[in-house]
Scaffold this active site. Structure first.
Site, PDB file in Angstrom:
ATOM      1  CB  SER A 244     -31.103  12.933 -27.238  1.00  0.00           C
ATOM      2  OG  SER A 244     -31.991  11.878 -27.576  1.00  0.00           O
ATOM      3  CB  THR A 245     -27.272   9.715 -25.690  1.00  0.00           C
ATOM      4  OG1 THR A 245     -26.259  10.717 -25.672  1.00  0.00           O
ATOM      5  CG2 THR A 245     -26.650   8.345 -25.538  1.00  0.00           C
ATOM      6  N   GLY A 246     -30.315   9.165 -26.437  1.00  0.00           N
ATOM      7  CA  GLY A 246     -31.461   8.264 -26.450  1.00  0.00           C
ATOM      8  C   GLY A 246     -31.938   7.947 -27.852  1.00  0.00           C
TER       9      GLY A 246
ATOM     10  CD1 TRP B 163     -43.231  13.239 -19.523  1.00  0.00           C
ATOM     11  CD2 TRP B 163     -44.381  11.999 -20.992  1.00  0.00           C
ATOM     12  NE1 TRP B 163     -44.492  13.749 -19.593  1.00  0.00           N
ATOM     13  CE2 TRP B 163     -45.215  13.006 -20.498  1.00  0.00           C
ATOM     14  CE3 TRP B 163     -44.888  11.113 -21.942  1.00  0.00           C
ATOM     15  CZ2 TRP B 163     -46.541  13.149 -20.905  1.00  0.00           C
ATOM     16  CZ3 TRP B 163     -46.192  11.253 -22.339  1.00  0.00           C
ATOM     17  CH2 TRP B 163     -47.008  12.254 -21.824  1.00  0.00           C
TER      18      TRP B 163
ATOM     19  CG  HIS C 256     -30.165  13.198 -17.917  1.00  0.00           C
ATOM     20  ND1 HIS C 256     -29.910  14.540 -17.793  1.00  0.00           N
ATOM     21  CD2 HIS C 256     -29.972  12.890 -19.218  1.00  0.00           C
ATOM     22  CE1 HIS C 256     -29.571  15.036 -18.976  1.00  0.00           C
ATOM     23  NE2 HIS C 256     -29.605  14.053 -19.853  1.00  0.00           N
TER      24      HIS C 256
ATOM     25  CG  HIS D 224     -30.362  16.941 -26.976  1.00  0.00           C
ATOM     26  ND1 HIS D 224     -29.592  16.421 -27.985  1.00  0.00           N
ATOM     27  CD2 HIS D 224     -29.651  16.765 -25.844  1.00  0.00           C
ATOM     28  CE1 HIS D 224     -28.476  15.953 -27.488  1.00  0.00           C
ATOM     29  NE2 HIS D 224     -28.472  16.155 -26.190  1.00  0.00           N
TER      30      HIS D 224
END
Length: 89
Positions: free
Chosen positions: A16-18, A38, A52, A63
Site C-alpha cells: 500500500s501507499t502507507g 488499523w 482512508h 493490498h
C-alpha cells in the site's frame, strides 16, 4: 520495495501507499511514529472505521493490510518505530 516486503511476509500483489511511506520515513528519519494504522473495519469498541481518511471505499484486493500491520507491529516491538493504535490521550 514490493520485493523486500514480500520477503518479510506481506503477501500482496503490491504494498500500500502507507507501507511505502513508512518505508521512506524509516530510511530518512531518526524516529518514526505511526498513528491510525488499523487494518480492520471495526475499532476495539466495535465502531465502524474507514480505510482512508477521505472516503469509505472498501480495501483494494491488491493490498493485504493485516500483513502490513503485522510488519508495523514487528518493527514496533523491535523499537524501530513507535506505533499507537489506541486513542490519543
Amino acid at each position: 520495495m514490493n520485493g523486500y516486503w514480500k520477503k518479510k511476509g506481506v503477501k500482496a500483489w503490491r504494498a500500500s501507499t502507507g507501507l511505502f511511506l513508512v518505508s521512506a520515513a524509516l530510511s530518512m528519519c531518526e524516529e518514526v511514529h505511526l498513528y491510525g494504522f488499523w487494518p480492520w473495519h471495526l475499532d476495539r469498541l466495535g465502531n465502524n472505521l474507514t480505510q482512508h481518511y477521505y472516503d469509505n471505499h472498501p480495501v483494494h484486493k491488491a493490498h493485504k493490510l493485516p500483513d502490513e500491520f503485522k510488519q508495523h507491529q514487528r518493527l514496533h516491538n523491535q523499537g524501530v518505530l513507535h506505533m499507537t493504535t489506541d486513542n490519543c490521550a
